[in-house]
Scaffold this active site. Structure first.
Site, PDB file in Angstrom:
ATOM      1  N   GLU A  91      -4.938 -54.813  24.161  1.00 22.28           N
ATOM      2  CA  GLU A  91      -5.078 -53.687  23.221  1.00 22.28           C
ATOM      3  C   GLU A  91      -3.901 -53.609  22.260  1.00 22.28           C
ATOM      4  O   GLU A  91      -4.086 -53.321  21.070  1.00 22.28           O
ATOM      5  CB  GLU A  91      -5.252 -52.367  23.984  1.00 22.28           C
ATOM      6  CG  GLU A  91      -6.490 -52.298  24.871  1.00 22.28           C
ATOM      7  CD  GLU A  91      -7.776 -52.721  24.168  1.00 22.28           C
ATOM      8  OE1 GLU A  91      -7.922 -52.470  22.955  1.00 22.28           O
ATOM      9  OE2 GLU A  91      -8.641 -53.328  24.831  1.00 22.28           O
TER      10      GLU A  91
ATOM     11  N   CYS B 144     -13.897 -59.235  24.526  1.00 17.07           N
ATOM     12  CA  CYS B 144     -13.465 -58.214  23.564  1.00 17.07           C
ATOM     13  C   CYS B 144     -14.701 -57.585  22.949  1.00 17.07           C
ATOM     14  O   CYS B 144     -15.634 -58.296  22.559  1.00 17.07           O
ATOM     15  CB  CYS B 144     -12.610 -58.864  22.484  1.00 17.07           C
ATOM     16  SG  CYS B 144     -12.095 -57.732  21.183  1.00 17.07           S
ATOM     17  N   LEU B 145     -14.697 -56.269  22.831  1.00 17.35           N
ATOM     18  CA  LEU B 145     -15.847 -55.565  22.256  1.00 17.35           C
ATOM     19  C   LEU B 145     -16.072 -55.958  20.793  1.00 17.35           C
ATOM     20  O   LEU B 145     -17.170 -55.791  20.276  1.00 17.35           O
ATOM     21  CB  LEU B 145     -15.651 -54.049  22.368  1.00 17.35           C
ATOM     22  CG  LEU B 145     -15.582 -53.510  23.805  1.00 17.35           C
ATOM     23  CD1 LEU B 145     -15.278 -52.012  23.793  1.00 17.35           C
ATOM     24  CD2 LEU B 145     -16.868 -53.801  24.560  1.00 17.35           C
TER      25      LEU B 145
ATOM     26  N   HIS C 180      -4.244 -56.042  19.457  1.00 19.04           N
ATOM     27  CA  HIS C 180      -5.153 -55.601  18.392  1.00 19.04           C
ATOM     28  C   HIS C 180      -4.386 -54.897  17.267  1.00 19.04           C
ATOM     29  O   HIS C 180      -4.763 -54.993  16.095  1.00 19.04           O
ATOM     30  CB  HIS C 180      -6.188 -54.606  18.937  1.00 19.04           C
ATOM     31  CG  HIS C 180      -7.457 -55.253  19.433  1.00 19.04           C
ATOM     32  ND1 HIS C 180      -8.246 -56.040  18.635  1.00 19.04           N
ATOM     33  CD2 HIS C 180      -8.072 -55.207  20.642  1.00 19.04           C
ATOM     34  CE1 HIS C 180      -9.303 -56.464  19.338  1.00 19.04           C
ATOM     35  NE2 HIS C 180      -9.215 -55.976  20.561  1.00 19.04           N
TER      36      HIS C 180
ATOM     37  N   GLN D  98     -10.485 -51.279  15.972  1.00 14.87           N
ATOM     38  CA  GLN D  98     -11.830 -51.707  16.369  1.00 14.87           C
ATOM     39  C   GLN D  98     -12.916 -50.735  15.923  1.00 14.87           C
ATOM     40  O   GLN D  98     -14.104 -51.062  15.999  1.00 14.87           O
ATOM     41  CB  GLN D  98     -11.908 -51.890  17.884  1.00 14.87           C
ATOM     42  CG  GLN D  98     -11.082 -53.075  18.393  1.00 14.87           C
ATOM     43  CD  GLN D  98     -11.277 -53.272  19.874  1.00 14.87           C
ATOM     44  OE1 GLN D  98     -10.601 -52.650  20.677  1.00 14.87           O
ATOM     45  NE2 GLN D  98     -12.219 -54.120  20.237  1.00 14.87           N
TER      46      GLN D  98
ATOM     47  N   GLY E 216     -10.854 -50.914  27.355  1.00 13.38           N
ATOM     48  CA  GLY E 216      -9.826 -50.586  26.378  1.00 13.38           C
ATOM     49  C   GLY E 216     -10.439 -50.616  24.992  1.00 13.38           C
ATOM     50  O   GLY E 216     -11.442 -51.309  24.764  1.00 13.38           O
TER      51      GLY E 216
HETATM   52 ZN    ZN Z   1     -10.503 -56.399  22.081  1.00 13.28          ZN
END
Ligand code: ZN
Length: 218
Positions: free
Chosen positions: A172, A129-130, A175, A76, A71
């Site tokens: 997501e 989380c990226l 975020h 981001q 996701g």
């Molecule tokens: Zn994330």
């Protein structure tokens, strides 16, 4: 009718996305500590023309694949719009699939999503989380949620997600409200990717809870 200020905001978001898309390859992912990850994102209301929106969604998807992740939300990549993509081929063992409910989630675009939990049941698993690279932590999440959103064509979505797809939807959507998974995590569970690989590959976090000293709810 849009005010002067709205028009200038729209222009700048549009310019910002055009600028991001001018470069080849995956979009740069913003890491924790950038205020864009801590602000409520702006509802999508046509700030990007349809062609630009389609190109942006394609870039988000390619960036999610390259990371790799399941996701990615627009903040981001530094874009404060309520827009996210999700997709999970779920390359996991049968045991993990059963225990975590990690079933494949086809590609979806979530525009202006919101969710509410259904029932009291919580699923408690490690996630990452990226925007917080190198780390994972245990996060209790609603096992089942009702998602309301629009798709990329502006059609209303009202759908129930369960298991891992429900976790992805919550992560997501959070975020877009400036919430990171760490805000909801059992902080004592925080584990490096190396610790995850070496120690915490079990389908459930029970061993991690005992060894690291945190309590599993429920
Ligand atoms: Zn994330």
């Amino acid at each position: 009718m849009a005010s002067e200020r709205d028009l200038s905001t729209s222009r700048s978001l549009s310019d910002q996305v055009e600028e991001l898309l001018a470069h080849e390859g995956p979009l740069p992912i913003v890491a924790a500590g950038d205020p864009v990850l801590r602000r409520s994102a702006e509802p999508f209301d046509g700030q990007l023309a349809p062609g630009l929106l389609a190109r942006f969604v394609a870039a988000l998807r390619a960036t999610m694949h390259a990371a790799p992740g399941v996701g990615l939300a627009a903040p981001q990549v530094g874009v404060p719009l309520r827009l996210a993509v999700i997709e999970d081929p779920a390359p996991v063992s049968e045991e993990v699939r059963l225990v975590r409910g990690r079933v494949p989630q086809p590609f979806r675009v979530l525009v202006n999503p919101s969710y509410e939990g259904i029932g009291a049941e919580r699923a408690v698993f490690f996630e990452g989380c990226l925007s917080v690279p190198g780390w994972q932590a245990v996060v209790p999440r609603h096992t089942e949620v009702r998602l309301r959103a629009l798709d990329e064509e502006g059609r209303a979505v009202d759908e129930v997600f369960t298991g891992w797809p429900a976790r992805i939807v919550q992560h997501e959507t959070d975020h877009l409200d400036g919430v990171l998974y760490l805000d909801r995590a059992e902080t004592r569970s925080l584990s490096s990717n190396q610790a995850m690989a070496e120690r915490w590959g079990q389908p459930t976090p029970e061993e991690a809870a005992a060894a690291l000293g945190f309590t599993l709810p429920g």
